[in-house]
Design a protein around this motif. Structure first.
Motif, PDB file in Angstrom:
ATOM      1  N   GLY A  55       0.771  -1.240   0.000  1.00  0.00           N
ATOM      2  CA  GLY A  55       0.000   0.000   0.000  1.00  0.00           C
ATOM      3  C   GLY A  55       0.798   1.283   0.000  1.00  0.00           C
ATOM      4  O   GLY A  55       0.207   2.366   0.090  1.00  0.00           O
ATOM      5  N   GLU A  56       2.121   1.211  -0.110  1.00  0.00           N
ATOM      6  CA  GLU A  56       2.939   2.438  -0.112  1.00  0.00           C
ATOM      7  C   GLU A  56       2.950   3.015  -1.528  1.00  0.00           C
ATOM      8  O   GLU A  56       3.922   2.907  -2.272  1.00  0.00           O
ATOM      9  CB  GLU A  56       4.357   2.130   0.376  1.00  0.00           C
ATOM     10  N   SER A  57       1.857   3.643  -1.886  1.00  0.00           N
ATOM     11  CA  SER A  57       1.643   4.062  -3.273  1.00  0.00           C
ATOM     12  C   SER A  57       2.613   5.151  -3.721  1.00  0.00           C
ATOM     13  O   SER A  57       3.089   5.132  -4.866  1.00  0.00           O
ATOM     14  CB  SER A  57       0.198   4.538  -3.465  1.00  0.00           C
ATOM     15  N   GLU A  58       2.923   6.109  -2.853  1.00  0.00           N
ATOM     16  CA  GLU A  58       3.803   7.199  -3.268  1.00  0.00           C
ATOM     17  C   GLU A  58       5.215   6.686  -3.538  1.00  0.00           C
ATOM     18  O   GLU A  58       5.826   7.020  -4.564  1.00  0.00           O
ATOM     19  CB  GLU A  58       3.836   8.297  -2.199  1.00  0.00           C
ATOM     20  N   ALA A  59       5.756   5.877  -2.627  1.00  0.00           N
ATOM     21  CA  ALA A  59       7.103   5.332  -2.825  1.00  0.00           C
ATOM     22  C   ALA A  59       7.138   4.418  -4.039  1.00  0.00           C
ATOM     23  O   ALA A  59       8.088   4.453  -4.838  1.00  0.00           O
ATOM     24  CB  ALA A  59       7.549   4.571  -1.570  1.00  0.00           C
ATOM     25  N   PHE A  60       6.100   3.605  -4.206  1.00  0.00           N
ATOM     26  CA  PHE A  60       6.030   2.679  -5.337  1.00  0.00           C
ATOM     27  C   PHE A  60       6.022   3.436  -6.666  1.00  0.00           C
ATOM     28  O   PHE A  60       6.803   3.126  -7.579  1.00  0.00           O
ATOM     29  CB  PHE A  60       4.775   1.817  -5.204  1.00  0.00           C
ATOM     30  N   ILE A 215      -4.827   2.964  -4.895  1.00  0.00           N
ATOM     31  CA  ILE A 215      -4.157   3.896  -5.798  1.00  0.00           C
ATOM     32  C   ILE A 215      -3.178   3.134  -6.691  1.00  0.00           C
ATOM     33  O   ILE A 215      -3.067   3.388  -7.896  1.00  0.00           O
ATOM     34  CB  ILE A 215      -3.425   4.990  -4.991  1.00  0.00           C
ATOM     35  N   ILE A 216      -2.470   2.178  -6.090  1.00  0.00           N
ATOM     36  CA  ILE A 216      -1.539   1.342  -6.863  1.00  0.00           C
ATOM     37  C   ILE A 216      -2.297   0.573  -7.943  1.00  0.00           C
ATOM     38  O   ILE A 216      -1.863   0.507  -9.098  1.00  0.00           O
ATOM     39  CB  ILE A 216      -0.786   0.368  -5.934  1.00  0.00           C
ATOM     40  N   MET A 217      -3.435  -0.006  -7.579  1.00  0.00           N
ATOM     41  CA  MET A 217      -4.200  -0.793  -8.547  1.00  0.00           C
ATOM     42  C   MET A 217      -4.745   0.092  -9.671  1.00  0.00           C
ATOM     43  O   MET A 217      -4.770  -0.321 -10.838  1.00  0.00           O
ATOM     44  CB  MET A 217      -5.337  -1.538  -7.846  1.00  0.00           C
ATOM     45  N   ASP A 218      -5.169   1.299  -9.350  1.00  0.00           N
ATOM     46  CA  ASP A 218      -5.609   2.231 -10.395  1.00  0.00           C
ATOM     47  C   ASP A 218      -4.450   2.557 -11.333  1.00  0.00           C
ATOM     48  O   ASP A 218      -4.617   2.631 -12.561  1.00  0.00           O
ATOM     49  CB  ASP A 218      -6.142   3.532  -9.769  1.00  0.00           C
ATOM     50  N   PHE A 219      -3.277   2.758 -10.762  1.00  0.00           N
ATOM     51  CA  PHE A 219      -2.079   3.063 -11.547  1.00  0.00           C
ATOM     52  C   PHE A 219      -1.711   1.892 -12.452  1.00  0.00           C
ATOM     53  O   PHE A 219      -1.390   2.071 -13.629  1.00  0.00           O
ATOM     54  CB  PHE A 219      -0.929   3.391 -10.589  1.00  0.00           C
ATOM     55  N   MET A 220      -1.773   0.670 -11.911  1.00  0.00           N
ATOM     56  CA  MET A 220      -1.365  -0.507 -12.678  1.00  0.00           C
ATOM     57  C   MET A 220      -2.357  -0.852 -13.784  1.00  0.00           C
ATOM     58  O   MET A 220      -2.001  -1.530 -14.746  1.00  0.00           O
ATOM     59  CB  MET A 220      -1.192  -1.709 -11.748  1.00  0.00           C
ATOM     60  N   GLN A 221      -3.573  -0.393 -13.644  1.00  0.00           N
ATOM     61  CA  GLN A 221      -4.604  -0.696 -14.640  1.00  0.00           C
ATOM     62  C   GLN A 221      -4.174  -0.269 -16.038  1.00  0.00           C
ATOM     63  O   GLN A 221      -4.503  -0.928 -17.030  1.00  0.00           O
ATOM     64  CB  GLN A 221      -5.899   0.009 -14.239  1.00  0.00           C
ATOM     65  N   TRP A 226       3.196  -5.640 -17.335  1.00  0.00           N
ATOM     66  CA  TRP A 226       3.504  -6.086 -15.973  1.00  0.00           C
ATOM     67  C   TRP A 226       2.837  -7.412 -15.682  1.00  0.00           C
ATOM     68  O   TRP A 226       1.908  -7.842 -16.363  1.00  0.00           O
ATOM     69  CB  TRP A 226       3.068  -5.039 -14.952  1.00  0.00           C
ATOM     70  N   ASP A 227       3.359  -8.084 -14.670  1.00  0.00           N
ATOM     71  CA  ASP A 227       2.756  -9.324 -14.185  1.00  0.00           C
ATOM     72  C   ASP A 227       2.834  -9.331 -12.668  1.00  0.00           C
ATOM     73  O   ASP A 227       3.607  -8.581 -12.056  1.00  0.00           O
ATOM     74  CB  ASP A 227       3.475 -10.550 -14.776  1.00  0.00           C
ATOM     75  N   LEU A 228       2.015 -10.167 -12.062  1.00  0.00           N
ATOM     76  CA  LEU A 228       1.892 -10.229 -10.608  1.00  0.00           C
ATOM     77  C   LEU A 228       1.909 -11.678 -10.154  1.00  0.00           C
ATOM     78  O   LEU A 228       1.198 -12.508 -10.720  1.00  0.00           O
ATOM     79  CB  LEU A 228       0.575  -9.552 -10.180  1.00  0.00           C
ATOM     80  N   GLN A 229       2.736 -11.973  -9.162  1.00  0.00           N
ATOM     81  CA  GLN A 229       2.655 -13.264  -8.488  1.00  0.00           C
ATOM     82  C   GLN A 229       1.941 -12.995  -7.163  1.00  0.00           C
ATOM     83  O   GLN A 229       2.458 -12.269  -6.309  1.00  0.00           O
ATOM     84  CB  GLN A 229       4.054 -13.866  -8.252  1.00  0.00           C
ATOM     85  N   TRP A 230       0.753 -13.549  -7.002  1.00  0.00           N
ATOM     86  CA  TRP A 230      -0.088 -13.204  -5.853  1.00  0.00           C
ATOM     87  C   TRP A 230       0.624 -13.463  -4.536  1.00  0.00           C
ATOM     88  O   TRP A 230       1.271 -14.496  -4.345  1.00  0.00           O
ATOM     89  CB  TRP A 230      -1.380 -14.021  -5.880  1.00  0.00           C
ATOM     90  N   GLY A 231       0.458 -12.516  -3.606  1.00  0.00           N
ATOM     91  CA  GLY A 231       0.967 -12.677  -2.249  1.00  0.00           C
ATOM     92  C   GLY A 231      -0.147 -13.046  -1.293  1.00  0.00           C
ATOM     93  O   GLY A 231      -1.332 -12.973  -1.646  1.00  0.00           O
ATOM     94  N   ASN A 232       0.224 -13.405  -0.070  1.00  0.00           N
ATOM     95  CA  ASN A 232      -0.796 -13.817   0.900  1.00  0.00           C
ATOM     96  C   ASN A 232      -1.771 -12.685   1.226  1.00  0.00           C
ATOM     97  O   ASN A 232      -2.965 -12.920   1.437  1.00  0.00           O
ATOM     98  CB  ASN A 232      -0.142 -14.356   2.181  1.00  0.00           C
ATOM     99  N   HIS A 233      -1.290 -11.437   1.233  1.00  0.00           N
ATOM    100  CA  HIS A 233      -2.197 -10.319   1.518  1.00  0.00           C
ATOM    101  C   HIS A 233      -3.113 -10.025   0.333  1.00  0.00           C
ATOM    102  O   HIS A 233      -4.262  -9.616   0.528  1.00  0.00           O
ATOM    103  CB  HIS A 233      -1.383  -9.090   1.922  1.00  0.00           C
ATOM    104  N   HIS A 401     -10.601  -4.304  -9.387  1.00  0.00           N
ATOM    105  CA  HIS A 401      -9.196  -4.490  -9.030  1.00  0.00           C
ATOM    106  C   HIS A 401      -8.840  -5.971  -8.879  1.00  0.00           C
ATOM    107  O   HIS A 401      -7.730  -6.392  -9.251  1.00  0.00           O
ATOM    108  CB  HIS A 401      -8.881  -3.721  -7.746  1.00  0.00           C
ATOM    109  N   VAL A 402      -9.760  -6.754  -8.364  1.00  0.00           N
ATOM    110  CA  VAL A 402      -9.508  -8.201  -8.273  1.00  0.00           C
ATOM    111  C   VAL A 402      -9.438  -8.809  -9.669  1.00  0.00           C
ATOM    112  O   VAL A 402      -8.603  -9.682  -9.939  1.00  0.00           O
ATOM    113  CB  VAL A 402     -10.586  -8.893  -7.414  1.00  0.00           C
ATOM    114  N   ARG A 403     -10.292  -8.341 -10.579  1.00  0.00           N
ATOM    115  CA  ARG A 403     -10.227  -8.837 -11.963  1.00  0.00           C
ATOM    116  C   ARG A 403      -8.875  -8.513 -12.593  1.00  0.00           C
ATOM    117  O   ARG A 403      -8.322  -9.315 -13.357  1.00  0.00           O
ATOM    118  CB  ARG A 403     -11.374  -8.256 -12.801  1.00  0.00           C
ATOM    119  N   ILE A 404      -8.341  -7.336 -12.277  1.00  0.00           N
ATOM    120  CA  ILE A 404      -7.012  -6.974 -12.785  1.00  0.00           C
ATOM    121  C   ILE A 404      -5.961  -7.922 -12.217  1.00  0.00           C
ATOM    122  O   ILE A 404      -5.063  -8.383 -12.943  1.00  0.00           O
ATOM    123  CB  ILE A 404      -6.677  -5.506 -12.424  1.00  0.00           C
TER     124      ILE A 404
END
Length: 661
Positions: A55-60, A215-221, A226-233, A401-404
């Protein structure tokens, strides 16, 4: 010479017939072969790996905008001593935040036309450099429609060429005189950012702790590749959206634990008023000391709000322990009934009885706990959970966002001889793959990851049979805290013990054998073999467990076979890790690990030109500059070239006739 495929089978002739529709003549097939051969000799594109963003959107976003310091490095290389340090800093800030920086410049710059002229030429040089490893076609696809032709002309013409100097200068002058300079500069900066990172890999945990996961998910949309390997969170939030009440409780509990309500309320519009009302009524006389939120340095919550958050935190935690017990009891095959500790509380004696032993409780105020049926929700809790369940399962933005995450994500991925996953591959004590039961089958290694992924996806597939979907929804809880979950892989999640028991020995969570053995090269090779990862320089890359850099822990393990890149992006981890995250960069020369210091703020970056202070460590350098031919993309291109050569053979031997357009 490229091998030519042998024509013979009807299926191959049929395939070549289809291919001939794309390349109907010898000339067109030959041109495409020339094009693909040329692409294979370009330098490999730059891959960036990030993990545990929390969730650290600004740093990310800042790390992506500065390409982990790569843009600053290129500016230094291009302009050297020809620009002062302050001027190079200003140029970098402009590239990262063009809209905001232009407004600041316009407010103080007396010779704006000169600034425009100088800046555009500087940006063109930077853009030319970052685009040099790509084909013109790929660069063209990255350009905004409004300025595509103009940028392409400037990238491939130079003011240093006396024959073209006037041509180039007139283009720049006209951009300024027509009032399009601001838009053009913004477009150029965005192209530089885009081309600086060819492929982004996020190794899980976009969600929880920090305030800006949405905010991160909106940005990544809209991010280019990019690709994502799902994490536990991430899985926890996906489970909540799928309708798992235990996941909903955990999402709320973690948000309250870190006083991070922005994602829930502002990001997704989850109504927390019913929970607040219930908590104030039910726990109004309870100080809830064990549930005080962990506040970051920037927190501005007053004492009254902190107390409310603590009561909400306790209220949802008690509900969570009850709901989790119901799920564990539905699935005895998980062997997790020993986690039903709320049913072991003896309120009269103030102890929790575990395996016949009394453990002193920190507090024993459970007004909703029915001793004769401890896992049953009270009527008020039942009503509250129905409202919370509805909020999560109907939130359109959260579902989007889950669909993304489903469309870009997997349990694991293999890119260019690198095996990517978030946390673990369950192992036994001998370092061999451990079979894990899911439903009626047992799976290990690659097959386990695949089965887990298929189970996750089935929870969101409309035609999944009801019983199968019900299991899939429940399974999110096992993935979150099950001992053999590849996203958890510990003996237990000691949440209840930490909140309520005084004996700290009960807090211990025994890590699985993957974490104990992952520094062994033989074990890593065994995993890589099991996942069929090929190549002389192959690696495992994952996150999940923060690397304690301040204590001297090395993120590079198993003789370089394993790279752990969770350096603590989240502010909550900064004191623990001593840093603020890692980025692993894989370019044509090899691997570099970038270690980041804490990011102050976007406002500071824009107004003061502050950047994330980063330290780069060379992990592994290649003896030769890697080309596209050395990558997975290169292997695909070689197959396409072989197919096209087979098509040429078919044309020239009359097996397939050329077609004139």
């Amino acid at each position: 010479m490229t091998d030519t495929k042998v024509i013979g089978a009807d299926t191959e002739t049929h395939y070549l017939g289809l291919l001939s529709k794309l390349f109907p003549t010898v000339a067109e097939a030959s041109t495409e072969i020339i094009n693909l051969e040329a692409i294979m000799h370009l330098p490999k594109g730059t891959e960036h790996f990030l993990a545990d963003i929390h969730g650290e959107s600004e740093a990310f976003q800042h790390v992506l905008k500065n390409a982990s310091g790569n843009i600053k490095r290129k500016v230094n290389e291009l302009f050297g001593n020809s620009l002062r340090e302050s001027e190079k800093k200003e140029l970098c800030t402009l590239i990262y935040y063009p809209e905001q920086k232009i407004e600041l410049v316009k407010a103080v710059e007396p010779e704006l036309a000169d600034w425009y002229h100088i800046t555009i030429h500087q940006l063109v040089r930077v853009c030319r450099d970052v685009s040099s490893k790509y084909t013109r076609s790929k660069v063209r696809k990255s350009l905004p429609a409004d300025f595509s032709y103009i940028i392409e002309e400037l990238l491939h013409e130079s003011a240093d060429d006396s024959n073209k100097a006037a041509y180039v200068n007139v283009i720049v002058d006209t951009i300024i005189t027509t009032g399009r300079a601001d838009d053009f500069i913004i477009a150029l900066c965005n192209v530089i950012q885009r081309l600086a990172i060819d492929q982004l890999h996020i190794l899980g945990d976009i969600y929880d702790r920090g305030p800006g996961a949405h905010i991160i998910m909106d940005f990544m949309q809209d991010y280019h590749s990019w690709d994502l390997q799902w994490g536990n969170h991430d899985i926890l939030w996906m489970g909540a959206v799928a309708g798992n009440d235990a996941c909903i409780c955990n999402v709320l509990r973690l948000s309250l634990r870190y006083a991070n309500l922005a994602t829930l309320e502002e990001g997704y519009g989850i109504n927390l008023v019913p929970l607040a009302t219930f908590a104030m009524d039910t726990y109004k006389d309870d100080p809830c000391k064990e549930f005080m939120p962990k506040l970051g340095k920037s927190s501005s919550l007053d004492d009254k709000t902190i107390q409310l958050v603590a009561r909400m935190h306790k209220a949802i935690s008690v509900i969570q322990f009850k709901v989790e017990a119901q799920v564990f009891n539905r699935h005895p095959e998980w062997g997790m009934s020993d986690r039903n500790l709320i049913g072991c509380v003896d309120m009269g004696r103030g102890v929790c009885v575990i395996d016949g032993k009394d453990y002193e409780m920190k507090s024993c105020n459970f007004p909703t706990l029915n001793a004769s049926d401890p896992y049953k929700l009270s009527d008020e809790e039942e009503t509250l959970m129905k409202r919370l369940h509805h909020s999560f399962t109907v939130c359109e933005k959260l579902h989007r966002h889950v669909r993304i995450m489903l469309s870009h994500g997997n349990m694991y991925a293999i890119y260019n001889s690198n095996l990517l996953f978030h946390a673990s591959v369950p192992l036994n004590a001998e370092g061999k793959l451990k079979p894990v039961r899911i439903g009626d089958g047992e799976y290990s290694g690659k097959e386990l990851m695949h089965q887990v992924e298929m189970t996750i996806r089935s929870a969101f597939t409309a035609d999944t049979p009801a019983a199968e979907r019900s299991f899939a929804v429940d399974f999110f809880l096992y993935l979150w805290c099950g001992p053999d979950s590849p996203l958890f892989d510990k003996s237990k999640m000691a949440t209840f013990e930490r909140y309520f028991l005084t004996d700290k020995a009960t807090y211990k969570e025994e890590k699985g054998y993957y974490f104990k053995l992952r520094d062994d090269e033989t074990v890593c090779d065994h995993i890589l073999d099991a996942f069929e990862v090929k190549g002389p320089n192959r690696h495992i890359i994952n996150g999940h467990v923060p690397v304690h850099a301040s204590k001297g822990e090395n993120p590079i393990k198993a003789g370089g076979k394993l790279m752990v890149i969770d350096g603590g992006f989240s502010e909550a981890y900064h004191n623990e890790t001593g840093i603020a995250g890692y980025t692993l960069v894989y370019h044509s020369r090899g691997f570099q690990l970038v270690q980041h210091e804490p990011f102050t703020s976007t406002a500071d970056a824009i107004n003061k030109g502050t950047d994330i202070k980063s330290t780069t460590q060379i992990v592994e350098m290649s003896a030769h500059r890697m080309l596209v031919a050395d990558t997975d993309r290169g292997a695909e291109l070689k197959e396409q070239i072989a197919d096209l050569n087979a098509l040429l053979y078919a044309y020239r031997h009359g097996i397939i006739k050329e077609r004139r357009r």
